[in-house]
Design an enzyme around this catalytic site. Structure first.
Site, PDB file in Angstrom:
ATOM      1  N   GLU A 109       0.832  -1.204   0.000  1.00 40.65           N
ATOM      2  CA  GLU A 109       0.000   0.000   0.000  1.00 40.65           C
ATOM      3  C   GLU A 109       0.871   1.260   0.000  1.00 40.65           C
ATOM      4  OE1 GLU A 109      -3.667   0.415   0.237  1.00 40.65           O
ATOM      5  OE2 GLU A 109      -2.740   2.236  -0.491  1.00 40.65           O
ATOM      6  N   SER A 142      -7.328   2.256  -3.575  1.00 41.25           N
ATOM      7  CA  SER A 142      -6.038   2.640  -3.023  1.00 41.25           C
ATOM      8  C   SER A 142      -5.118   3.218  -4.069  1.00 41.25           C
ATOM      9  CB  SER A 142      -5.317   1.402  -2.505  1.00 41.25           C
ATOM     10  OG  SER A 142      -5.696   1.129  -1.224  1.00 41.25           O
ATOM     11  N   ASP A 199       1.190   4.048  -2.996  1.00 39.11           N
ATOM     12  CA  ASP A 199       0.804   5.440  -2.752  1.00 39.11           C
ATOM     13  C   ASP A 199       1.943   6.393  -3.094  1.00 39.11           C
ATOM     14  OD1 ASP A 199      -1.391   4.175  -1.789  1.00 39.11           O
ATOM     15  OD2 ASP A 199      -1.213   4.858   0.281  1.00 39.11           O
TER      16      ASP A 199
END
Ligand SMILES: *[C@@H]1O[C@H](CO)[C@@H](O)[C@H](O)[C@H]1NC(C)=O
Ligand SMILES: *[C@@H]1O[C@H](CO)[C@@H](O)[C@H](O)[C@H]1NC(C)=O
Ligand SMILES: *[C@@H]1O[C@H](CO)[C@@H](O)[C@H](O)[C@H]1NC(C)=O
Ligand SMILES: *[C@@H]1O[C@H](CO)[C@@H](O)[C@H](O)[C@H]1NC(C)=O
Ligand SMILES: *[C@@H]1O[C@H](CO)[C@@H](O)[C@H](O)[C@H]1NC(C)=O
Length: 600
Positions: free
Chosen positions: A299, A517, A303
């Site tokens: 994640e 996400s 990002d």
């Protein structure tokens, strides 16, 4: 509020051990049904330490909201006149009588003022206490709860009480009844199909996108790169100018940290100009930043790589917030089991300077957050908006549900003891003061089938959504999903972005990854570029985005009109012309938006 019954009347349960004499009665503040998918493992060890956060009422909060409404309305003369840290603090400060009452209560339990931590505005008082003492003060029993599906362990209670005279001085205390976790909203990792190189540099193969008129490499239909998103969202030639003033940030929770070496590989692959540049890491409350390659979080890598890759050379920050250390319920070892957002909010609101855009790809089902707590956290996001910060959150990966196909464990049922079937919106996406980002896939873009969307059961529909959401609701065949959603709730998402087949570097390898996400940090990066254009032109940052987005009513966005996002055993809502609860207004057209945001 319910009150413990004793001797057949209202009042009384526990006598607090008040040193100074008169015993005080406690009245029940909150009681929740044990949440679905959590099992009670028994009492929490009495020495386990919890950082109790006490929220004091903010009597001037409505004033803050009024300021925020004006400064984020593009047609208002105060548009962009963001408030200072001091302004905001004055508007959320508690009444002096509340401060006194809280400290008097703590003092009666032997907790001195010096042992408490107060937020800069004084609206939060934090005190670290062993479970045994917290139980006495709150007339409750803390227990160890384990999540049946992912094994997470929390120390929580299903109810707590306070002396009645504190009703008007304490809004809430957490972590007590909040079972929400910051779980990363990603769907799938696809390890193998990632091709050796990103752009099959034979980019002769192009897709012309009807509507926006842009041309995109054909490879982008199956592999999303920084270059794909810049082409698709019409930002190819933009060169950031205000990099000494503008900034973007990502938040990470749990054991997530972004790996510097992965980022370098990603840059070599997709953003050669950025090679050897990096980002700042800010560790909050024991947040980790373990650069051992094998410990990188997918994640966090996703990002950071896409947000920074798109907005390069805009400076980036990764906030790594701790709060879920290994917890062994069998031992007496004191450990924290914090509530995820408060640590970060407490930290960030205390900063004099905050990055103008912050993306968060974490969330949980709205109903796992007690409503009073959700409102308070949402109000903290409003404070950031008032200071000129745009907050983007991924809208969730479960369509109208929680993404769990198994009816035995899925949570499309209310937690309120009535066990009604209901669609499940995500929080914080459902907070009106953040911008919720849904997902699309392929070119031409259609809604991705996991795009989180729907209607809040906690937050009423804000006025700026009335026209767009009203129009969508009016277009639904009468009786559609009656009783399954709250048609008068805040509707999500607001906008969307590509959400699948993102090519990132993770633990040294190219992989494909997807989820909203992926959408949130990439859309945040385009917002950062819009801020860059504004700041370079001497204008303030965009701040709280939603009133602007809804005022544009689709202008500057590519409307997504195909696809739907199933959930809770239904096909969910459809993407339609105009705003819809699958893709919002659609995906950004940076070129058009840049011209628009320079006009006011
Ligand atoms: C992109 O892929 C989707 C799904 O396979 C397909 O429907 C669509 O036609 C493709 N687009 C182009 C331009 O080939
Ligand atoms: C990046 O840094 C390394 C080590 O200092 C150096 O060898 C390399 O030439 C640099 N690459 C670029 C593109 O600046
Ligand atoms: C962090 O890095 C060290 C090695 O430097 C390693 O031993 C440890 O297991 C890593 N992981 C975590 C979660 O701390
Ligand atoms: C709630 O209702 C669903 C569907 O009727 C059922 O499968 C589930 O077992 C019920 N759960 C509880 C806790 O009653
Ligand atoms: C979605 O579109 C399909 C096909 O047009 C239609 O049958 C269905 O009723 C629509 N669903 C909703 C919730 O509007």
């Amino acid at each position: 509020m319910r009150v413990y019954a004793l001797f057949g009347s209202l009042v009384l349960v526990a006598f607090a051990n008040v040193a100074s004499g008169a015993p005080r009665t406690l009245t029940l503040r909150q009681s929740i049904a044990p949440p679905r998918n959590w099992v009670d493992l028994g009492r929490a060890p009495p020495t386990h330490v919890i950082p109790l956060r006490i929220a004091l009422p903010q009597p001037r909060f409505l004033e803050l909201e009024e300021h925020l409404t004006e400064i984020s309305d593009p047609l208002h003369e105060r548009y962009g006149k963001h408030l200072s840290k001091e302004d905001v603090e004055a508007l959320v400060a508690p009444h002096a009588s509340s401060v006194d009452a809280v400290h008097e209560w703590l003092d009666s339990h032997g907790i001195r003022k010096e042992a408490c931590h107060r937020s800069p505005a004084g609206d939060w008082v934090t005190v670290r206490l062993p479970v045994a003492q917290a139980e006495k003060m709150l007339g409750t029993e803390f227990r160890v709860w384990k999540h049946t599906l992912d094994g997470d362990v929390l120390v929580r209670t299903t109810e707590y009480s306070l002396p009645a005279h504190l009703d008007e001085h304490i809004e809430l205390i957490q972590p007590t009844t909040a079972f929400n976790r910051a779980k990363g909203q990603r769907t799938t990792f696809r390890f193998s199909p990632a091709p050796e190189t990103a752009s099959p540099l034979s980019s002769d193969d192009k897709i012309s996108v009807a509507g926006s008129g842009v041309t995109v490499d054909a490879s982008c239909n199956t592999t999303i790169t920084v270059s794909c998103l810049k082409q698709l969202y019409n930002a190819v030639d933009y060169v950031p100018k205000a990099t000494d003033k503008n900034a973007i940030a990502l938040t990470g929770y749990l054991e997530q940290f972004a790996n510097f070496a992965d980022l370098q590989q990603f840059y070599v692959d997709q953003v050669p100009a950025a090679i050897n540049t990096s980002f700042d890491v800010v560790l909050i409350n024991g947040g980790l930043n373990n650069q051992t390659l094998g410990d990188a979080g997918a994640e966090a890598d996703l990002d950071v790589q896409f947000a920074l890759g798109i907005s390069f050379p805009t400076p980036g920050t990764f906030f790594s917030t701790g709060g879920r250390p290994p917890f062994n319920p069998d031992t007496d070892t004191p450990t924290d089991t914090n509530e995820p957002y408060l640590d970060w909010l407490n930290f960030i609101l205390a900063q004099p300077k905050i990055p103008q855009v912050i993306s968060t790809s974490y969330g949980d089902d709205e109903q796992t957050v007690p409503v009073d707590f959700a409102r308070r956290v949402c109000g903290e996001f409003a404070q950031l908006g008032a200071r000129g910060v745009s907050l983007l959150f991924s809208s969730g990966d479960g369509g109208v549900g929680d993404g769990d196909p198994d009816p035995a464990t899925q949570t499309c049922f209310t937690n309120d003891g009535k066990n009604q079937t209901k669609f499940i919106p995500g929080f914080p996406a459902s907070c009106p003061f953040v911008t919720a980002v849904g997902g699309t896939v392929h070119i031409p873009e259609v809604a991705v089938d996991f795009s989180g969307g729907g209607f809040s059961n906690y937050f009423p529909r804000p006025i700026w959504q009335d026209v767009a959401v009203g129009k969508f609701l009016a277009s639904l065949p009468k009786g559609t999903y009656a009783g399954l959603f709250n048609p008068s709730g805040r509707a999500i998402p607001d906008v969307s972005g590509q959400a699948d087949f993102f090519r990132i570097f993770f633990r040294g390898r190219a992989v494909h990854i997807g989820g909203t996400s992926a959408s949130s940090p990439s859309i945040a990066a385009f917002i950062a570029l819009l801020n860059d254009a504004r700041i370079a032109a001497g204008k303030p940052s965009l701040g709280f985005l939603n009133p602007l987005i809804y005022a544009l009513n689709g202008v500057g966005f590519n409307d997504i009109t195909a696809g739907n996002a199933p959930g809770c055993g239904t096909p969910g809502f459809n993407a339609t012309a105009g705003w819809d609860p699958v893709t919002g207004f659609g995906t950004p057209d940076f070129g058009k938006l840049k011209d628009i945001v320079l006009k006011f």
